[in-house]
Design a protein around this motif. Structure first.
Motif, short mmCIF file in Angstrom:
data_model
loop_
_atom_site.label_atom_id
_atom_site.label_comp_id
_atom_site.label_asym_id
_atom_site.label_seq_id
_atom_site.Cartn_x
_atom_site.Cartn_y
_atom_site.Cartn_z
N SER A 93 0.85 -1.19 0.00
CA SER A 93 0.00 0.00 0.00
C SER A 93 0.89 1.24 0.00
CB SER A 93 -0.91 0.01 1.24
OG SER A 93 -1.71 -1.15 1.28
N HIS A 94 0.62 2.16 -0.93
CA HIS A 94 1.38 3.40 -1.02
C HIS A 94 0.50 4.57 -0.61
CE1 HIS A 94 4.78 1.99 -3.97
NE2 HIS A 94 4.77 1.33 -2.83
N TYR A 95 1.01 5.35 0.33
CA TYR A 95 0.26 6.48 0.88
C TYR A 95 0.99 7.79 0.55
CZ TYR A 95 -1.54 2.70 3.90
OH TYR A 95 -2.08 1.54 4.37
N LYS A 96 0.22 8.79 0.14
CA LYS A 96 0.78 10.13 -0.03
C LYS A 96 0.62 10.88 1.28
CE LYS A 96 0.04 10.68 -5.01
NZ LYS A 96 -0.63 11.49 -6.08
N LEU A 97 1.74 11.08 1.95
CA LEU A 97 1.71 11.73 3.26
C LEU A 97 1.94 13.22 3.13
CD1 LEU A 97 3.84 9.27 5.43
CD2 LEU A 97 1.37 9.21 5.00
N GLN A 98 1.15 14.00 3.86
CA GLN A 98 1.40 15.43 3.98
C GLN A 98 2.26 15.66 5.22
OE1 GLN A 98 -2.15 14.43 3.34
NE2 GLN A 98 -1.33 14.55 1.26
N VAL A 99 3.45 16.19 4.99
CA VAL A 99 4.41 16.38 6.08
C VAL A 99 4.10 17.68 6.81
CG1 VAL A 99 6.84 16.65 6.68
CG2 VAL A 99 6.17 15.04 4.87
N GLU A 100 3.87 17.55 8.09
CA GLU A 100 3.58 18.72 8.93
C GLU A 100 4.85 19.29 9.55
OE1 GLU A 100 1.49 19.27 13.25
OE2 GLU A 100 0.33 18.21 11.73
N GLN A 101 5.77 18.40 9.92
CA GLN A 101 6.99 18.85 10.57
C GLN A 101 8.11 17.85 10.29
OE1 GLN A 101 6.45 19.55 14.76
NE2 GLN A 101 8.57 20.10 15.13
N ILE A 102 9.31 18.36 10.03
CA ILE A 102 10.49 17.52 9.82
C ILE A 102 11.38 17.63 11.06
CG2 ILE A 102 12.53 17.08 8.41
CD1 ILE A 102 11.07 18.40 6.07
N LEU A 103 11.63 16.51 11.69
CA LEU A 103 12.46 16.49 12.89
C LEU A 103 13.90 16.08 12.58
CD1 LEU A 103 9.88 14.72 15.22
CD2 LEU A 103 10.41 17.15 15.14
N LYS A 104 14.09 15.35 11.50
CA LYS A 104 15.42 14.95 11.08
C LYS A 104 15.40 14.73 9.57
CE LYS A 104 19.01 11.39 11.62
NZ LYS A 104 19.36 10.06 12.20
N GLY A 105 16.48 15.13 8.89
CA GLY A 105 16.58 14.94 7.46
C GLY A 105 15.87 16.03 6.69
N SER A 106 15.60 15.75 5.42
CA SER A 106 14.91 16.71 4.56
C SER A 106 14.04 15.94 3.56
CB SER A 106 15.90 17.59 3.82
OG SER A 106 16.74 16.82 2.99
N CYS A 107 12.94 16.55 3.16
CA CYS A 107 12.03 15.91 2.20
C CYS A 107 11.08 16.96 1.65
CB CYS A 107 11.26 14.77 2.86
SG CYS A 107 10.11 15.32 4.14
#
Length: 213
Positions: free
Chosen positions: A109-123
């Motif tokens: 299953s592939h989900y399109k996630l809406q990122v609210e906050q990045i705690l580590k890394g970048s995307c």
């Protein structure tokens, strides 16, 4: 009057002496330090009855065995997670076929996630997240839920794709619901991550930030 055999008298005397010694030991205040019962904290997975009652797709699917590391402290999973985010999804996932490390072909299953906050890394603001199995079943992995906010520990899948596709580190170990009252709920039942169940999200977020600063 009959005489009691010497052997019986000896046995009775020994028995009375033993009873006397035992009674004396129990009543005597010797001043010795008492042994302390083992304190099994409710924070340990083995003592967490809720964790033991979870349905964990990667463990409870018949015929499926996943060989993976069980994280014993939070810094281990942080260190092995190139990307840590708070995210959710609102669109229905898509179902594709993926090949495991041993060559088995499974649905994913592939989900399109809406990122609210990045705690580590970048995307990007939207990322693609993958779980084994169909989205309407918790076989293979316990699935994330629509409109539910999550703290996710992620690693990019080693496959060619137009955009990065991410897995949870340690399968369900890397998936924690951030519930309506801002407490956490992990989808796994072993290792350190279930010990955050019911605790404020900030208790883990602060640790993550301290490891990544």
């Amino acid at each position: 009057m009959k005489r009691i055999p010497y052997q019986i008298l000896t046995l009775l005397a020994t028995l009375l002496l033993t009873i006397s010694l035992l009674c004396g030991c129990n009543s005597q205040d010797s001043g010795q330090m008492e042994s302390t019962p083992l304190d099994i904290s409710s924070d340990t997975p083995s003592a967490n009855s809720k964790a033991q009652n979870k349905h964990v797709g990667s463990k409870n699917t018949p015929g499926l065995f996943m060989d993976m590391e069980i994280f014993k402290n939070a810094d281990e999973i942080v260190a092995q997670s190139p990307l840590i985010v708070i995210a959710s999804f609102s669109e229905d996932p898509t179902v594709v076929e993926e090949t495991t490390k041993i060559g088995d072909v499974l649905y994913a299953s592939h989900y399109k996630l809406q990122v609210e906050q990045i705690l580590k890394g970048s995307c990007e603001e939207t990322i693609l997240f993958s779980q084994f199995g169909k989205p309407d079943s918790d076989d293979y992995e316990t699935k994330i839920k629509k409109d539910q906010k999550y703290l996710l520990f992620l690693i990019q899948k080693p496959i060619d794709s137009n955009q990065p596709i991410y897995d949870a580190v340690g399968l369900e170990q890397g998936i924690l619901e951030i519930q309506a009252n801002d407490t956490l709920y992990c989808y796994y039942d072993d290792g350190v991550m279930p010990t955050f169940d019911g605790k404020p999200a900030d208790s883990l977020l602060e640790q993550v930030r301290s490891y990544t600063e």
